[in-house]
Design a protein around this motif. Structure first.
Motif, mmCIF file in Angstrom:
data_model
loop_
_atom_site.group_PDB
_atom_site.id
_atom_site.type_symbol
_atom_site.label_atom_id
_atom_site.label_comp_id
_atom_site.label_asym_id
_atom_site.label_seq_id
_atom_site.Cartn_x
_atom_site.Cartn_y
_atom_site.Cartn_z
ATOM 1 N N ALA A 218 43.757 46.347 25.616
ATOM 2 C CA ALA A 218 44.681 45.642 26.631
ATOM 3 C C ALA A 218 44.317 46.530 27.685
ATOM 4 C CB ALA A 218 45.991 45.282 26.408
ATOM 5 N N LYS A 219 44.718 47.707 27.656
ATOM 6 C CA LYS A 219 44.725 48.815 28.564
ATOM 7 C C LYS A 219 43.377 48.969 29.467
ATOM 8 C CE LYS A 219 46.186 53.687 29.765
ATOM 9 N NZ LYS A 219 46.606 55.011 29.105
ATOM 10 N N ALA A 220 42.263 49.122 28.612
ATOM 11 C CA ALA A 220 40.856 49.281 29.031
ATOM 12 C C ALA A 220 40.510 47.907 29.949
ATOM 13 C CB ALA A 220 39.863 49.363 28.000
ATOM 14 N N ALA A 223 42.364 48.253 33.161
ATOM 15 C CA ALA A 223 41.530 49.344 34.013
ATOM 16 C C ALA A 223 40.444 48.716 34.735
ATOM 17 C CB ALA A 223 41.398 50.547 33.179
ATOM 18 N N SER A 224 39.935 47.831 33.980
ATOM 19 C CA SER A 224 38.318 47.359 34.555
ATOM 20 C C SER A 224 38.519 46.397 35.485
ATOM 21 C CB SER A 224 37.599 46.908 33.193
ATOM 22 O OG SER A 224 38.100 45.667 32.679
ATOM 23 N N ASP A 230 40.337 45.830 46.466
ATOM 24 C CA ASP A 230 38.911 46.112 46.350
ATOM 25 C C ASP A 230 38.256 44.659 46.676
ATOM 26 O OD1 ASP A 230 38.999 48.575 45.663
ATOM 27 O OD2 ASP A 230 39.198 48.096 43.337
ATOM 28 N N LEU A 231 38.858 43.394 46.190
ATOM 29 C CA LEU A 231 38.364 42.185 46.492
ATOM 30 C C LEU A 231 38.140 41.967 48.084
ATOM 31 C CD1 LEU A 231 40.261 40.181 43.751
ATOM 32 C CD2 LEU A 231 38.035 40.695 43.790
ATOM 33 N N PHE A 232 39.155 42.278 48.581
ATOM 34 C CA PHE A 232 39.277 42.074 50.059
ATOM 35 C C PHE A 232 38.081 42.732 50.744
ATOM 36 C CE2 PHE A 232 43.712 40.640 49.412
ATOM 37 C CZ PHE A 232 43.488 39.072 49.901
ATOM 38 N N GLU A 233 37.997 44.108 50.279
ATOM 39 C CA GLU A 233 37.152 45.163 50.831
ATOM 40 C C GLU A 233 35.891 44.468 50.620
ATOM 41 O OE1 GLU A 233 35.615 49.804 50.367
ATOM 42 O OE2 GLU A 233 37.558 49.031 49.454
ATOM 43 N N GLU A 234 35.524 43.725 49.491
ATOM 44 C CA GLU A 234 34.097 43.120 49.237
ATOM 45 C C GLU A 234 33.938 42.087 50.101
ATOM 46 O OE1 GLU A 234 34.168 44.081 44.561
ATOM 47 O OE2 GLU A 234 34.056 41.946 45.164
ATOM 48 N N ARG A 235 34.933 41.353 50.457
ATOM 49 C CA ARG A 235 34.864 40.283 51.473
ATOM 50 C C ARG A 235 34.327 40.698 52.900
ATOM 51 N NH1 ARG A 235 40.189 36.477 49.599
ATOM 52 N NH2 ARG A 235 39.044 35.912 47.598
#
Length: 238
Positions: A218-220, A223-224, A230-235
């Motif tokens: 669940a932690k992994a 983290a992924s 990041d989503l807004f940055e990608e847009r």
């Protein structure tokens, strides 16, 4: 024995507590060491018993074991704040517990200064031996009879006992045996093989196998996952 009328006044939630259940074999390793020296006798109090993992093993060695905790974990143990000034250390031969690391020093001082004079065994991280304040408040005046270092790791995770868990933390038993001098501490090892020697099939009734692996997964996964930023940055870049 334990005064059930003394209830916890701090009313913590389970999220506030350091509850790391003790593998039953780690408690039996201590009891076997003490039994070999004819020091297991009479009555015992476990003041930080959680769901009873340590009590489960202690009852195999002592005539009577009283368990209590500052929080109700739903296993029927009395809710007693061991550090409340109104809570008196009962007239038992032993106090044996795995306290929260932040509580261990206060538990030690309260039990070692109690007029009922019980012996004491604390399961704590090995580095509990360090610290100037602890040296002056505890060890300088009341040296442990033994420090028993586990040669193998004692895996503990929060709020569950998983026999498949692993840990990078080292643990030791700090033992003050009444009737023996507190003037010199013997450092000894609990040799490898304690888990194999002292595990019992009936212990699995207290276990949650696979819990550590589920938490790691669940932690992994968490983290992924992309962060919202990041989503807004990608847009913006698209």
């Amino acid at each position: 024995m334990i005064n059930r009328a003394v209830m916890n006044s701090r009313l913590p939630s389970s999220d506030d507590l350091e509850f790391f259940p003790t593998p039953p074999w780690a408690t039996r390793a201590l009891c076997a060491f003490l039994d070999k020296r004819r020091l297991v006798r009479g009555t015992c109090w476990e003041p930080c018993c959680g769901q009873g993992h340590m009590v489960h093993a202690l009852r195999e060695y002592f005539e009577f074991v009283a368990g209590s905790d500052v929080f109700d974990y739903g296993k029927g143990f009395p809710v007693v704040d061991a550090l409340d000034p109104a809570t008196k250390v009962p007239a038992v031969q032993w106090v044996i517990t795995n306290p929260a690391f932040t509580m261990a020093e206060q538990i030690a001082l309260k039990v070692l200064d109690a007029p009922t004079f019980p012996s004491l065994a604390l399961l704590v991280r090995s580095n509990w031996a360090e610290g100037e304040t602890r040296f002056h408040s505890v060890f300088a005046k009341r040296r442990p009879t033994w420090i028993l270092q586990f040669s193998e790791r004692v895996p503990m995770i929060e709020a569950a006992w998983d026999p498949e868990a692993s840990t990078a933390t080292a643990y030791a038993w700090f033992v003050w045996a009444r009737g023996l001098p507190f003037e010199q501490t013997v450092f000894d090892w609990l040799p490898p093989g304690q888990e194999k020697k002292h595990s019992r099939l009936r212990d699995l009734d207290l276990a949650i196998p696979g819990e550590a692996a589920r938490r790691r997964a669940a932690k992994a996964e968490a983290a992924s996952e992309p962060r919202s930023g990041d989503l807004f940055e990608e847009r913006d870049n698209g």
